[in-house]
Design an enzyme around this catalytic site. Structure first.
Site, PDB file in Angstrom:
ATOM      1  N   ASP A 234       0.844  -1.188   0.000  1.00  0.00           N
ATOM      2  CA  ASP A 234       0.000   0.000   0.000  1.00  0.00           C
ATOM      3  C   ASP A 234       0.885   1.246   0.000  1.00  0.00           C
ATOM      4  O   ASP A 234       1.772   1.386   0.854  1.00  0.00           O
ATOM      5  CB  ASP A 234      -0.910  -0.002   1.234  1.00  0.00           C
ATOM      6  CG  ASP A 234      -1.964   1.079   1.170  1.00  0.00           C
ATOM      7  OD1 ASP A 234      -3.063   0.785   0.666  1.00  0.00           O
ATOM      8  OD2 ASP A 234      -1.691   2.208   1.616  1.00  0.00           O
TER       9      ASP A 234
ATOM     10  N   ASP B 265      -1.762   9.160 -10.922  1.00  0.00           N
ATOM     11  CA  ASP B 265      -1.808   8.026 -11.846  1.00  0.00           C
ATOM     12  C   ASP B 265      -0.418   7.682 -12.367  1.00  0.00           C
ATOM     13  O   ASP B 265      -0.067   6.502 -12.526  1.00  0.00           O
ATOM     14  CB  ASP B 265      -2.728   8.351 -13.025  1.00  0.00           C
ATOM     15  CG  ASP B 265      -4.193   8.413 -12.618  1.00  0.00           C
ATOM     16  OD1 ASP B 265      -4.518   7.942 -11.509  1.00  0.00           O
ATOM     17  OD2 ASP B 265      -4.996   8.940 -13.417  1.00  0.00           O
TER      18      ASP B 265
ATOM     19  N   GLU C 160      -4.507   2.467  -4.347  1.00  0.00           N
ATOM     20  CA  GLU C 160      -3.052   2.448  -4.282  1.00  0.00           C
ATOM     21  C   GLU C 160      -2.524   1.155  -3.699  1.00  0.00           C
ATOM     22  O   GLU C 160      -1.375   1.084  -3.233  1.00  0.00           O
ATOM     23  CB  GLU C 160      -2.550   3.629  -3.433  1.00  0.00           C
ATOM     24  CG  GLU C 160      -2.925   3.585  -1.956  1.00  0.00           C
ATOM     25  CD  GLU C 160      -4.293   4.179  -1.675  1.00  0.00           C
ATOM     26  OE1 GLU C 160      -4.560   4.510  -0.513  1.00  0.00           O
ATOM     27  OE2 GLU C 160      -5.110   4.307  -2.612  1.00  0.00           O
TER      28      GLU C 160
END
Length: 583
Positions: free
Chosen positions: A441, A458, A484
C-alpha cells in the site's frame, strides 16, 4: 483457397487436354450413318447368321418392326476410303440382346464376331465402346455387316470405322479422360460429404449425392465396371445409366434450391423447381425399363422437361443473386458450363465426336467442373466463416483479458489476481509448499492526489506498477487490487528468504524516480506479509496479510510487517475504519 482453385484448374486443364486429344478423330476414321454408308434389313430372330447373302438391304427410309426382331446394317467397304493398315469397327454400346459382326472378304470368306447382353468378352473398351477387329487375311475386306437382336432404337446406334493402328491409341486416350474425370468426381463427392457432416448443411449432402450419382453413371457408361462385373454388359448397364442420369438431375436441382436462402427465392418457384427435378428423377424409372415402343419420343419429351427444370433453377438462382446471395453466385458459376454444354449438344450433333463418346464424355467433363467448382466455393465460404469465427473468438478473448486487467497500470485486477492465484495455491497444497501474500500500500497517496493532481497520482501508480511487474513469474503473480494497493502472491518462499524478498520490494518502490511528476518528494510503501503453511484459501490468506499491513501502517509506514501462521483464524476488524484513522 487460392491453392485449391489453382489445383482444380490444373486438373481440369489436364483433363481438357486429354479430352481434346481423344476428341480429335484420327485420320481415316469414318462415322457410319444409316442410309448413307449403311443399308438396313429386318429379319426374324430365328434366321441363321449364315443366311446373310440372302438378305435384301435397303438404303432408303427408316427400318421398322425390328424391336422384337433382328436389324441388319450393311457397310460396303468399296464406297468408303480404305483405312491404312486395315480397319477396325467401333460401336457405341446400346440396348440389345445380341450384336454379331460379319467381316466379308473378296475370296468369299466370312468371319463372325459377337457379343451378348451380359457377355462382351474382350471386346469392350472404356468410353462405352465395343471394338471388333477383323482377322488379318491376304484377301481384302469387302464389307462389314452388323446384326442387332431386339434393338431398342436404331437412333441409339453410333458406329465408326477407323484404322486398326488407331484403336489402341483411342482406348488409352478415352480411358485416361474418363479415369481423370471419375477420380475428380470421387474426390469432390467425398469432400462434399465430409463438409456436410462437419457443418451440417443440407445442400452439401445433396451435392455429395449428386457427385456420387454422376460417379456411378460415368463408371457404368464408360464400362469400366465390366472389369469386375462382366455380367452387367449391355442392356442392364444402359438401363442403369438412364436412371442415374435422371436421378443426378433431380439431386442437382435439390442441391441448388436448398442452398439458397428461403427469403431470397419465392416459395412458389422453389416448389415448382423441386417438383420439376423430382419429376425428372421419377421419369427415369419407366424410361430405363423401356425395351420397345416409341422410346425416342419419350426421350425427347423428357428432354423438354429437363430444359424446363434447368430454366426454373436458373430463375431461382437469378432471384437469389439479385438479393445478394453468395450461394446463388457460386451455383450460377458452377451450372454455367453444364448448361452451355447441354445447349451445345442440343444444337450441334457431337455424337460422332470423341470416337463415339460424344455428348456423354462432354457431359462427364462438365459435371466434373461443376463438382470441383461447388467444392471450392463451399471451401471458400467456410474459410470465410472460420475467419469470422476466429476473429470473434479473438475479440472475446481480448474482452475477457481486458476484464481481468487494470486499465491504468496494465496489471491484473482483483478478478484476474484471484484467477491466477487459485492454481498457485492448489499447487502449493499438493506439493506441501508455503504460500505468502504480500499486500503493498502506497503511503499517504491521497495527499499526492490532493497536492499534485490525479494525473500525477496516476503516473506514480504506473511507475510503481512497472517496478512490481518485474517479479511476475512461475511462482509469483502480481496485481493491482484497487486504489493504491498492490498484491503479490508467491509460493515456495519462507523464513529469511521471504523476509529479504519483501524488503527488496519495499526498497525498490522507495527507489523509484518520480521527479518528472512530483519533484523530489519521496514515495514509500508499507507491506503486509502473510506466510501460511500449509497453504489456505485466498480469502483467509488475504485477511492475515491485511492484518499485517495494518500493523506496518500503525508502526510508522515504509516498512514490512510479517505474520507467520499455521492456518490460524484472523480476528475480524473493519479495515476501512482503520485506514481512515491512519490518514
Amino acid at each position: 483457397m487460392r491453392l485449391l482453385i489453382r489445383y482444380c484448374a490444373r486438373l481440369l486443364l489436364a483433363l481438357g487436354s486429354v479430352a481434346a486429344v481423344v476428341g480429335a478423330a484420327p485420320a481415316g476414321a469414318t462415322a457410319l450413318r444409316l442410309n448413307q454408308s449403311m443399308c438396313h434389313a429386318v429379319s426374324s430372330l430365328d434366321l441363321s447368321d449364315t443366311k446373310l447373302p440372302e438378305l435384301r438391304f435397303s438404303c432408303t427410309g427408316a427400318p421398322e418392326g425390328y424391336q422384337q426382331a433382328s436389324l441388319w446394317l450393311h457397310v460396303d467397304m468399296s464406297t468408303l476410303p480404305a483405312p491404312r493398315g486395315g480397319a477396325a469397327l467401333m460401336v457405341h454400346h446400346s440396348r440389345f440382346d445380341r450384336l454379331a459382326v460379319a467381316f466379308s472378304y473378296a475370296d468369299g470368306a466370312v468371319r463372325w464376331q459377337q457379343v451378348r447382353q451380359g457377355d462382351y468378352g474382350m471386346h469392350w473398351r472404356a468410353g462405352g465402346q465395343i471394338l471388333f477387329e477383323p482377322p488379318e487375311r491376304s484377301a481384302p475386306l469387302t464389307s462389314v455387316t452388323m446384326r442387332f437382336d431386339r434393338l431398342a432404337s436404331h437412333e441409339l446406334i453410333r458406329a465408326h470405322l477407323l484404322p486398326a493402328s488407331e484403336s489402341s491409341m483411342q482406348a488409352a486416350g478415352m480411358a485416361a479422360a474418363v479415369g481423370a474425370a471419375l477420380t475428380l468426381l470421387l474426390v469432390s463427392g467425398i469432400y462434399s460429404l465430409s463438409l456436410a457432416v462437419a457443418v451440417r448443411r443440407q445442400y452439401l449432402a445433396w451435392q455429395a449425392a449428386w457427385a456420387g450419382a454422376m460417379l456411378l453413371w460415368g463408371t457404368i457408361w464408360s464400362q469400366i465396371h465390366l472389369a469386375l462385373l462382366p455380367f452387367m454388359a449391355g442392356t442392364l448397364s444402359a438401363q442403369i445409366c438412364t436412371f442415374l442420369s435422371c436421378l443426378a438431375i433431380a439431386l442437382a436441382t435439390a442441391s441448388a434450391v436448398t442452398a439458397l436462402d428461403r427469403s431470397g427465392v419465392p416459395k412458389r418457384w422453389r416448389h415448382v423447381t423441386l417438383a420439376l427435378g423430382l419429376g425428372v428423377g421419377l421419369a427415369g424409372i419407366p424410361l430405363a425399363m423401356m425395351r420397345s415402343g416409341d422410346i425416342d419420343r419419350w426421350a425427347d419429351l423428357l428432354g423438354l422437361v429437363i430444359l424446363a427444370d434447368l430454366a426454373a433453377v436458373t430463375i431461382c438462382l437469378m432471384a437469389a443473386w439479385r438479393r445478394g446471395s453468395t450461394e446463388a453466385r457460386d451455383f450460377a458459376a458452377a451450372w454455367g458450363l453444364p448448361m452451355a454444354v447441354l445447349a451445345f449438344i442440343n444444337l450441334v450433333d457431337v455424337e460422332d465426336g470423341f470416337w463415339g463418346g460424344g455428348s456423354k464424355l462432354t457431359i462427364l467433363i462438365a459435371a466434373t467442373w461443376q463438382a470441383l467448382w461447388l467444392s471450392a466455393a463451399a471451401t471458400r465460404r467456410l474459410s470465410q466463416l472460420r475467419v469470422e469465427r476466429d476473429r470473434a473468438r479473438l475479440a472475446e478473448a481480448q474482452a475477457r483479458e481486458l476484464a481481468r486487467r487494470d486499465p491504468l497500470t496494465g496489471l491484473p485486477n482483483r478478478r484476474g489476481f484471484i484467477e491466477s492465484v487459485s492454481p498457485l495455491l492448489e499447487r502449493a497444497r499438493e506439493d506441501d509448499l508455503p504460500a505468502a501474500l504480500l499486500l503493498v500500500d502506497v503511503d499517504r497517496f491521497k495527499s499526492i492526489n490532493d497536492v499534485y493532481g490525479h494525473d500525477a497520482g496516476d503516473a506514480v501508480l504506473c511507475r510503481i506498477a512497472r517496478r512490481i511487474a518485474r517479479w511476475e513469474g512461475p511462482i509469483c503473480t502480481v496485481a493491482r487490487l484497487g486504489g493504491e494497493e498492490f498484491g503479490l502472491l508467491t509460493i515456495g518462499m519462507d523464513g529469511i528468504v521471504l523476509d529479504r524478498f519483501a524488503e527488496s520490494i519495499r526498497r525498490e518502490i522507495a527507489a523509484c524516480d518520480h521527479s518528472e511528476t512530483i519533484g523530489d518528494r519521496a514515495v514509500t510503501a508499507s507491506i503486509g506479509v502473510a506466510e501460511v503453511r500449509p497453504a489456505c484459501d485466498f480469502q483467509r490468506l488475504y485477511k492475515i496479510a491485511d492484518e499485517a499491513l495494518y500493523e506496518a501502517k500503525h508502526a510508522g509506514r515504509n516498512q514490512v510487517s510479517l505474520q507467520r501462521l499455521a492456518g490460524a483464524d484472523v480476528p475480524s476488524a473493519d479495515r476501512a475504519n482503520r485506514e481512515a484513522a491512519l490518514r
